[in-house]
Design an enzyme around this catalytic site. Structure first.
Site, PDB file in Angstrom:
ATOM      1  N   LYS A 223     -29.624 -42.815 -58.036  1.00 34.91           N
ATOM      2  CA  LYS A 223     -29.557 -44.258 -57.499  1.00 34.91           C
ATOM      3  C   LYS A 223     -29.109 -44.404 -55.887  1.00 34.91           C
ATOM      4  O   LYS A 223     -29.543 -45.645 -55.505  1.00 34.91           O
ATOM      5  CB  LYS A 223     -28.467 -45.110 -58.509  1.00 34.91           C
ATOM      6  CG  LYS A 223     -28.787 -45.200 -59.849  1.00 34.91           C
ATOM      7  CD  LYS A 223     -30.237 -45.948 -60.276  1.00 34.91           C
ATOM      8  CE  LYS A 223     -30.418 -46.210 -61.458  1.00 34.91           C
ATOM      9  NZ  LYS A 223     -31.822 -46.766 -61.679  1.00 34.91           N
TER      10      LYS A 223
ATOM     11  N   TYR B 178     -26.542 -39.624 -61.725  1.00 31.67           N
ATOM     12  CA  TYR B 178     -27.064 -40.947 -61.826  1.00 31.67           C
ATOM     13  C   TYR B 178     -26.751 -41.580 -60.434  1.00 31.67           C
ATOM     14  O   TYR B 178     -27.553 -42.210 -59.995  1.00 31.67           O
ATOM     15  CB  TYR B 178     -26.380 -41.629 -62.975  1.00 31.67           C
ATOM     16  CG  TYR B 178     -26.786 -43.125 -63.160  1.00 31.67           C
ATOM     17  CD1 TYR B 178     -27.999 -43.589 -63.927  1.00 31.67           C
ATOM     18  CD2 TYR B 178     -26.221 -43.840 -62.826  1.00 31.67           C
ATOM     19  CE1 TYR B 178     -28.395 -44.679 -64.110  1.00 31.67           C
ATOM     20  CE2 TYR B 178     -26.393 -45.458 -62.924  1.00 31.67           C
ATOM     21  CZ  TYR B 178     -27.726 -45.813 -63.592  1.00 31.67           C
ATOM     22  OH  TYR B 178     -27.720 -47.067 -63.861  1.00 31.67           O
TER      23      TYR B 178
END
Length: 305
Positions: free
Chosen positions: A170, A166
């Site tokens: 991101k 993640y």
């Protein structure tokens, strides 16, 4: 500033069946935008799928007098994304706003994480944002107008334990924002990124106290998003937002040092590392020419001395 009005604008919002995306969709529709409510309708880990969540948001928008259509495209599949954009063009003839909000979680420590889980999270967040941006890019260039929002995260800016996939995804959308800002500038395509923390199903088990979560409603985040997709929006902004707090995050460099050719050794880098790291003269650069110019300037000054 006058009220931000979106009458006549068309917005595509991915992951808009719940949480932040739903909040964005309802608010933009309330302000006059026509909205494609995209949601695959899967679980938080990306499994499953149903159009019902997106359809419920469309019903809410229509009940309030707005216009919207539901769409279940998987943002990792380019053909489905292109069909989603085509449906907006067929119905309304333009696409002015894209909010890349769709996301999943497959949290584990890096030691325990499978590379399939790593790849899937990258595909949804980073490739999904790239796919959707690519699908609207030529339309926005032709219109000479577009507003694109990436959804980053504090995890992408600073890292969080157990989110190597993640965090990488991101951080990646920030790089995508940086490049598209430069390429879209002459077409009035402005690209920004959001780094939110809100009480949604994506944050329900990461250890935020319940009392604090009650203050961190998606609507407070949406206030910043609405500005960043408006006509007067900046570009290349990373907006950090949580619970009514807003700040702008920057990627910066220290002033650094210059080592002459005969001094360019690992030992000298180690010896000068405190000076290299000193934060008393932080530089912000609009593009990669900035740091290059800084180092070349130091080199030229050293040659004259």
């Amino acid at each position: 500033m006058s009220n931000l009005d979106f009458t006549g604008k068309v917005a595509i919002i991915t992951g808009a069946g719940n949480g932040l995306g739903k909040s964005h969709a309802l608010e933009l529709a309330r302000r006059g935008a026509k909205v494609v409510v995209n949601d695959l309708g899967g679980a938080r880990d990306g499994t499953g799928g149903s159009l019902s969540a997106a359809e419920e948001v469309v019903k809410a928008i229509e009940a309030a007098g707005g216009e919207a259509i539901a769409n279940g495209a998987n943002v990792t599949k380019m053909d489905e994304v292109e069909a989603m954009v085509a449906s907006a063009m067929d119905k309304w003839g333009r696409v002015d706003i894209l909010i890349n909000n769709a996301g999943i979680l497959r949290d584990k420590s890096f030691s325990k994480m499978t590379m399939d889980d790593y790849r899937l999270v990258i595909d949804v967040h980073l490739m999904g944002s790239a796919n959707c941006s690519k699908a609207v890019w030529e339309i926005m260039k032709e219109q000479k107008y577009g507003r694109i929002m990436m959804t980053s995260s504090p995890s992408g800016l600073y890292g969080i334990f157990g989110q190597a996939n993640y965090s990488a995804a991101k951080a990646g959308v920030v790089g995508l924002m940086n490049a598209l800002t430069l390429e879209g500038r002459k077409y009035d395509i402005r690209v920004n990124a959001l780094a939110p923390t809100a009480a949604t199903r994506m944050t329900m088990d990461i250890g935020i106290p319940e009392a604090l979560l009650e203050q961190m409603q998606p609507e407070s985040i949406t206030a910043g998003v609405v500005y960043l997709v408006s006509e007067d929006a900046p570009s290349k902004c990373i907006l950090s937002a949580a619970g009514g707090g807003f700040a702008r995050a920057y990627m910066v460099e220290t002033q650094g040092i210059y080592l002459k050719p005969d001094e360019q050794t690992a030992e000298n880098v180690a010896a000068q590392f405190d000076a290299i790291s000193a934060k008393d003269n932080i530089q912000y650069y609009e593009d990669t020419n900035g740091p290059i110019a800084n180092f070349m300037g130091q080199a030229q000054a050293a040659q004259k001395s």
